[in-house]
Every structure is written in C-alpha cells, then in structure tokens.
Design a protein around this motif. Structure first.
Motif, PDB file in Angstrom:
ATOM      1  N   VAL A  55       0.832  -1.196   0.000  1.00  0.00           N
ATOM      2  CA  VAL A  55       0.000   0.000   0.000  1.00  0.00           C
ATOM      3  C   VAL A  55       0.871   1.252   0.000  1.00  0.00           C
ATOM      4  CG1 VAL A  55      -1.858  -1.173   1.203  1.00  0.00           C
ATOM      5  CG2 VAL A  55      -0.146   0.066   2.523  1.00  0.00           C
ATOM      6  N   ARG A  81      -4.456   2.129  -0.136  1.00  0.00           N
ATOM      7  CA  ARG A  81      -4.647   2.728  -1.454  1.00  0.00           C
ATOM      8  C   ARG A  81      -3.308   2.876  -2.172  1.00  0.00           C
ATOM      9  NH1 ARG A  81      -8.867   5.485  -3.611  1.00  0.00           N
ATOM     10  NH2 ARG A  81      -9.984   5.250  -1.631  1.00  0.00           N
ATOM     11  N   ARG A  83      -1.651   4.436  -6.136  1.00  0.00           N
ATOM     12  CA  ARG A  83      -1.960   5.513  -7.084  1.00  0.00           C
ATOM     13  C   ARG A  83      -1.121   5.356  -8.357  1.00  0.00           C
ATOM     14  NH1 ARG A  83      -4.168  10.708  -6.557  1.00  0.00           N
ATOM     15  NH2 ARG A  83      -3.312  12.323  -7.919  1.00  0.00           N
ATOM     16  N   GLY A 105      -8.106  -3.638  -1.368  1.00  0.00           N
ATOM     17  CA  GLY A 105      -7.604  -2.273  -1.333  1.00  0.00           C
ATOM     18  C   GLY A 105      -8.039  -1.476  -2.550  1.00  0.00           C
ATOM     19  N   ALA A 106      -7.698  -0.196  -2.558  1.00  0.00           N
ATOM     20  CA  ALA A 106      -8.163   0.718  -3.598  1.00  0.00           C
ATOM     21  C   ALA A 106      -7.017   1.150  -4.500  1.00  0.00           C
ATOM     22  CB  ALA A 106      -8.811   1.946  -2.966  1.00  0.00           C
ATOM     23  N   ASP A 108      -6.224   4.521  -7.164  1.00  0.00           N
ATOM     24  CA  ASP A 108      -6.530   5.756  -7.878  1.00  0.00           C
ATOM     25  C   ASP A 108      -5.802   5.718  -9.207  1.00  0.00           C
ATOM     26  OD1 ASP A 108      -7.935   6.589  -5.669  1.00  0.00           O
ATOM     27  OD2 ASP A 108      -6.376   7.941  -4.941  1.00  0.00           O
ATOM     28  N   GLY A 124     -11.878  -2.469  -3.678  1.00  0.00           N
ATOM     29  CA  GLY A 124     -11.766  -1.254  -2.887  1.00  0.00           C
ATOM     30  C   GLY A 124     -12.546  -0.100  -3.480  1.00  0.00           C
ATOM     31  N   ASP A 126     -12.325   2.550  -5.565  1.00  0.00           N
ATOM     32  CA  ASP A 126     -11.395   2.974  -6.612  1.00  0.00           C
ATOM     33  C   ASP A 126     -11.806   4.298  -7.249  1.00  0.00           C
ATOM     34  OD1 ASP A 126      -9.909   0.463  -6.457  1.00  0.00           O
ATOM     35  OD2 ASP A 126     -11.676  -0.431  -7.401  1.00  0.00           O
TER      36      ASP A 126
END
Length: 274
Positions: A55, A81, A83, A105-106, A108, A124, A126
């Motif tokens: 993460v 998250r 990215r 999890g996410a 971006d 996640g 997103d």
C-alpha cells in the motif's frame, strides 16, 4: 536507478528496461515511488512491467510500460490505497489487461495519456479520472467507486462500476460502450460529454443532467430513484419500480419515459410518461 524507496527510469542506457520494477507478489512493497520519465520505457515479456504487493505506492508514467503476456501494471493490496498517474505522454499497453489490481484495497488511476488494454480493479473504493484515452474497457469492481470523465477523455469499451455506492461525473469526453453502476445507492451527474447508455442498477439512485447526452437508454432499476434534467439529451428513460421522482425543466428525451411515479415537466421537449 533506485534510491531508498524511490525508483527513477530515464532515457539513458539501458533503455528500455526489461525486468519488472517492484517485487510483485513477493512483496510487500509499501510506500514506494516509481517515476518513468518521458522517453524511457519498461518492456517485459512474461511478467508485468511494474508490480507491487503493498500500500501507499505511487507510479507516475510519462514514458512507456509494456507487457506482452501479462498485465503491464499489477497491484495486490488487501487494504489501503495505491496511485497510478499516466501523464499526457504516457503509454501503458498489454495484450488483454493493461492494469490489474486485486484484493480489497483501492487504486486511484489518473489517465491523461494512452492505455491499450483493459483496466480491471479490485474490491476497494477505486477512482478513475480520465482525460486521456483507454482502448479497452474498465471494470472498477465492487466498492464505493468514483469515475470522472473529463473533456478529451475517451473510453472505447464499457465502464462497469460494480456493486456499491458509486459516483459518476461526466464533464466531457465519451464512453462508447455500456456504462453500468451496479446495485447500491448510485449517483450520476452529466454536464457535458456522451455516454452510449447508462444502467444505474437496483438501489436508491440519483441522476442529474445539465448537459451532454446519453444516446441510448437510461435505466435506474428498482428502488426509490430521483431524476433531474435541466438540459442535454437522452435516448429514453426507464425509472424502474418503487416510488420514483422525475423533474424536467429543460433538455430533451427522444424516446420513452416510463415508470415515473411523480413527474414534474416544465419543457415542451419532454415526452409523455407511460
């Protein structure tokens, strides 16, 4: 070159780099930063060009990331998250899936460049922020996802936001495939741009249109839905079951408007509810 938790790929030899950046499923990778500069490339055959399990990782691509037999970018995070920023000069390409994210999890994903291949995200919350081009489809998976389509943004395939309380903002651009939001309390706001169709799925959904167009049918599904239109164009509107609210002060619905339980129409361009 890697210093601490930061990796920078530039255009000096060896270029392109031919090994995966990141430890992939052999991680964890937490809090890493990878910058691929303009003119630099990472080209890998049977593995991802960039792959992290962890993460707080940030990837910025202004060059090219290519994989021939795997996703060009792979993330696996059960929480937190990551990215990815693909700038205006950035190219991400793979046969099939270009970006694959797994776990709860996410991710971006901000894309101002070119992606060739599908984008498949995990469960996640997103984010997709699109002002560039994706030659493929996007599946945001389950979770409370957000998609923002900006001027110049193009998605040649479908956009699926999955189950969850999703949000869609269409400020410009075009989605050539079907747009679906899945079950949940979904919100869509259109001020410009074009969608081929929109299905908000079951749940308490909201749709606000002040510009742009949906060339096909809008479906709001089962649930107590709200619809407000002040400008723009729709092919047709199906609000679904339960007590739905419809208000139209401008714009045009070309085809049928069905299932509206409470309707307020203040425009000569509206069709008659059925």
């Amino acid at each position: 070159m890697t210093t601490g938790t930061t990796t920078v790929c530039d255009a000096t030899v060896p270029n392109p780099w031919t090994s995966t950046v990141g430890s992939g499923d052999g991680g964890p990778d937490d809090g890493r930063t990878v910058e691929v500069q303009s003119g630099a490339g990472v080209v890998v055959g049977n593995a991802s060009a960039v792959s992290f399990a962890g993460v707080g990782n940030v990837l910025s691509n202004s060059g090219s990331l290519t994989a021939t037999n795997a996703a060009a970018i792979g993330f696996n995070n059960s929480t937190g998250r990551n990215r990815v920023v693909n700038t205006g000069t950035g190219v991400i390409q793979a046969d099939g899936t270009a970006i694959a994210a797994t776990g709860g999890g996410a991710l971006d994903f901000i894309n101002a460049g070119l992606v060739t291949g599908n984008v498949v995200l995990g469960a996640g919350d997103d984010l997709l922020d699109l002002s560039g081009r994706i030659d493929g489809s996007v599946d945001q998976g389950a979770g409370n996802d957000t998609a923002i389509l900006r001027a110049g943004g193009t998605l040649t395939g479908a956009l699926a936001q999955g189950a969850g309380n999703d949000r869609l903002e269409v400020q410009g651009g075009v989605v050539n495939g079907a747009t679906t939001q899945g079950a949940g309390e979904d919100t869509a706001v259109l001020s410009a741009g074009t969608l081929a169709s929109l299905d908000q799925g079951d749940g308490v959904d909201s749709l606000q249109i002040s510009g742009g167009s949906v060339t096909g049918t809008v479906q709001q599904g089962n649930g107590t839905d709200n619809f407000l239109m002040t400008d723009g164009t729709l092919g047709a509107l199906l609000q679904g079951d339960n007590y739905d609210s419809f208000r139209m002060t401008g714009g045009r619905i070309i085809g049928a408007f069905e299932d509206g339980d409470y309707a307020s129409v203040r425009s000569r361009t509206a069709t008659t509810p059925r």
